[in-house]
Scaffold this active site. Structure first.
Site, short mmCIF file in Angstrom:
data_model
loop_
_atom_site.label_atom_id
_atom_site.label_comp_id
_atom_site.label_asym_id
_atom_site.label_seq_id
_atom_site.Cartn_x
_atom_site.Cartn_y
_atom_site.Cartn_z
N ASN A 213 0.84 -1.19 0.00
CA ASN A 213 0.00 0.00 0.00
C ASN A 213 0.88 1.25 0.00
OD1 ASN A 213 -1.70 2.18 0.71
ND2 ASN A 213 -3.10 0.79 1.79
N LEU B 113 0.31 4.19 0.74
CA LEU B 113 0.11 5.05 1.92
C LEU B 113 0.62 4.39 3.19
CD1 LEU B 113 -3.56 6.30 1.28
CD2 LEU B 113 -1.39 7.45 0.70
N GLU B 114 1.09 3.15 3.08
CA GLU B 114 1.57 2.46 4.28
C GLU B 114 3.06 2.13 4.10
OE1 GLU B 114 -1.30 -0.56 5.50
OE2 GLU B 114 -2.97 0.74 4.98
N MET B 115 3.40 0.88 3.86
CA MET B 115 4.82 0.53 3.77
C MET B 115 5.41 0.84 2.39
SD MET B 115 4.41 -2.95 6.01
CE MET B 115 5.94 -3.23 6.88
#
Lengths: 383, 383
Positions: free
Chosen positions: B170, B172-174
């Site tokens: 993702n 927006l994540e990792m």
């Protein structure tokens, strides 16, 4: 009846025998009752269980092997683990170490940049701070930092306690304030109780208590029992012939002049780039930023070489990924020496023997915030 | 000489006595030799030490108290800890859980947003991802997630293994990729050896192995032995009269219709806002995003209420900090009921009895990267 007993020696001895047997059975019962009580058998293990269950530091001391005493006359000393003097403060320090509420965003803790799963570093050139700020300098390992003459690359903090206060307020790091952190902690009854107990008073928590607890926890973060330390202790088999050759070269070529003592470094400030300039985009001023003396330009604290295999990338700017490259650069600019590739490999082999037992860390359970706890600010809202 | 012995009954008995004493002393020596050998005294403790020292999961099973079996006919079931079936995969999963090399920046791990020191959450409304990206939804707790009918708020992952692959990729994540992560892991000999052993083959590490190891570790993250579970097990003293009153109201007012089972939730998708709309800036589509059915608009997976005191802030948008406020909102919009402040306090008191024993997590030691390991990219360089 009294006479009957006196007149029968067999009965007398039988009574004595029964007495002895009953006594020995009682001794056995007492011994075994301790034996089957979990943790009740071994004072060292029991103490450690207790320390762990009360969220304490892993008390490396209790788990450590017998201290190694050097039997060789060498400029490097083995690490000797000391008993944890103030376990309650250390336990609190460990909780604070992992508590992201010490940062403005609520997402960064001491462990974010000095990860105890990764040799006490973050393994990137410069750290990520609040709002993805890029730090100015490489995060040095926290492991064995207690042996340094001062803290930070430029030595601007005289000790671990003074150091611990820095990142909390640095806008490029945790970006909080001491005032905010103390408000957060004072709002949490479990923290207040632990501080009161550890510091033996009923005062409000203050920042000096916070930084001293963190510093005392950090003092437990040492890495004894490396293969090199075993060799210092007299075990000829613990390092290979190549590793020993590497160590000889490390001494003969002069590396050991600065990288010595328990931490194999950390004992002095030295100019980085004696015979040649270090080429980097990040030529920090070093010690000069603290003293203002021209002589201190580009002087840095000599980093520890303990666990150097884990604490990449190297140098104050973290621009060198390979240990071999780092050795070659040091040879060239500090000692005016071009190592052959075999020599470099030997020194690297030696350096890898400096990885010690890593601290055993049981993750703490942090007490929850409540309605009185100031909230973290992970994202600045656009006005 | 034989005759002399036969004729002296006192001597005979003395010999017997000496024999018995020697025997008992030998028994004592054997007992004490086990007693003073660290870990050798208690099979349970010894096994657990071993599991820990091999970097394994904390094997909650070994440390757990006797499983609680409910003696009451209630819609909530106690958590029963199962033995760890595949300890090598679980141990590997724990390492991956803490390994920030699963992220593009090298700074984010599973634990960043599901912090096991903080109830398996990050305690902020929405998480911080790569380049300080703001996540779209609150990070749910990983604790007891194994009991959910599906994973994520909208249930888009059918199980923990499928879920584990999501955040890695993702943006927006990792913000990494499965391909990159697998390259990193395959470059590290220690990881390869552990995967080969855990999965009993010599193949290159693949992403399914990575996500299955993480999922198996997550399955161990359960929180047994809460005070409420003790009450279910028949201990009338483990909860107070107010907490019991709160539970009665929790049942009578209908909360338990959705918040039931082992996890006190996680068993169904339900419309959020039945009698009234939930007012938020973040009115996610919920289950509709997965199914495309109009009926699934604003349906969310019912969250677990286990450890709810630790997993603030509440709801899919993390916009509610106080448990009392969350209870009032749920009463109003789901049950069309206005709780009195006393009723709210009772339910909150009950909910706080659902905090169980947190997993005992010993931080893993992560094997270092080397010259073949692809480097993290903490900062995008301006072109």
């Amino acid at each position: 009846m009294a006479n009957a007993n006196q007149n029968n020696p067999r009965k007398e001895v039988t009574y004595a025998l029964v007495g002895v047997v009953v006594f020995l059975v009682l001794v056995l019962i007492v011994a075994l009752s301790g034996y089957f009580r979990p943790g009740g058998h071994n004072p060292a293990v029991a103490a450690n269980d207790e320390v762990n269950s009360s969220n304490s530091a892993e008390a490396t001391a209790q788990q450590a092997p017998e201290p190694i005493v050097s039997v060789r006359d060498e400029p490097i000393e083995p690490i000797v683990v000391e008993a944890v003097a103030e376990p309650k403060k250390v336990a609190l320090g460990k909780m604070l170490w992992f508590d992201t509420r010490l940062s403005k965003s609520g997402t960064l803790s001491c462990n974010s940049c000095h990860d105890l799963a990764k040799g006490g570093t973050d393994n990137i050139p410069t750290s990520v701070g609040y709002n993805w700020a890029e730090g100015p300098i490489n995060s040095p390992t926290v492991l064995n930092s207690r042996y340094s003459l001062a803290q930070f690359w430029d030595g601007r903090a005289k000790d671990l306690m003074e150091q611990a206060g820095g990142p909390i307020e640095n806008p490029l790091e945790m970006a909080s304030s001491h005032e905010f952190v103390v408000k957060v902690l004072n709002s949490i009854p479990e923290y207040k109780a632990l501080f009161h107990e550890a510091f033996a008073n009923e005062d409000d928590i203050n920042i000096d208590q916070v930084t001293s607890a963190i510093a005392l926890f950090e003092e437990t973060l040492v890495t004894p029992n490396s293969r090199f330390d075993q060799w210092l202790g007299g075990d000829d088999e613990s390092i290979t012939a190549q590793e020993l050759k590497g160590y000889q070269l490390f001494k003969d070529s002069g590396c050991v002049a600065c990288h010595n003592g328990s931490a194999v470094g950390g004992g002095s400030f030295q100019k980085f780039g004696v015979f040649d300039k270090y080429t980097t985009q990040n030529l920090a001023e070093g010690r000069y930023a603290v003293t203002g003396n021209d002589d201190d330009k580009h002087l840095f604290k000599v980093p520890t070489l303990r666990n150097i295999d884990l604490t990449y990338p190297y140098f104050h700017d973290g621009q060198v990924d390979s240990l071999a490259d780092a050795v070659n650069i040091m040879g060239k600019i500090q000692l005016n020496r071009d190592f052959t590739s075999e020599e470099t490999a030997d020194i690297v082999a030696f350096l890898k023997t400096l990885t010690g037992d890593q601290p055993q860390i049981k993750l703490p359970k942090l007490p929850p915030s409540n309605e009185n706890t100031p909230k973290p600010v992970p994202f600045e809202k656009q006005s």
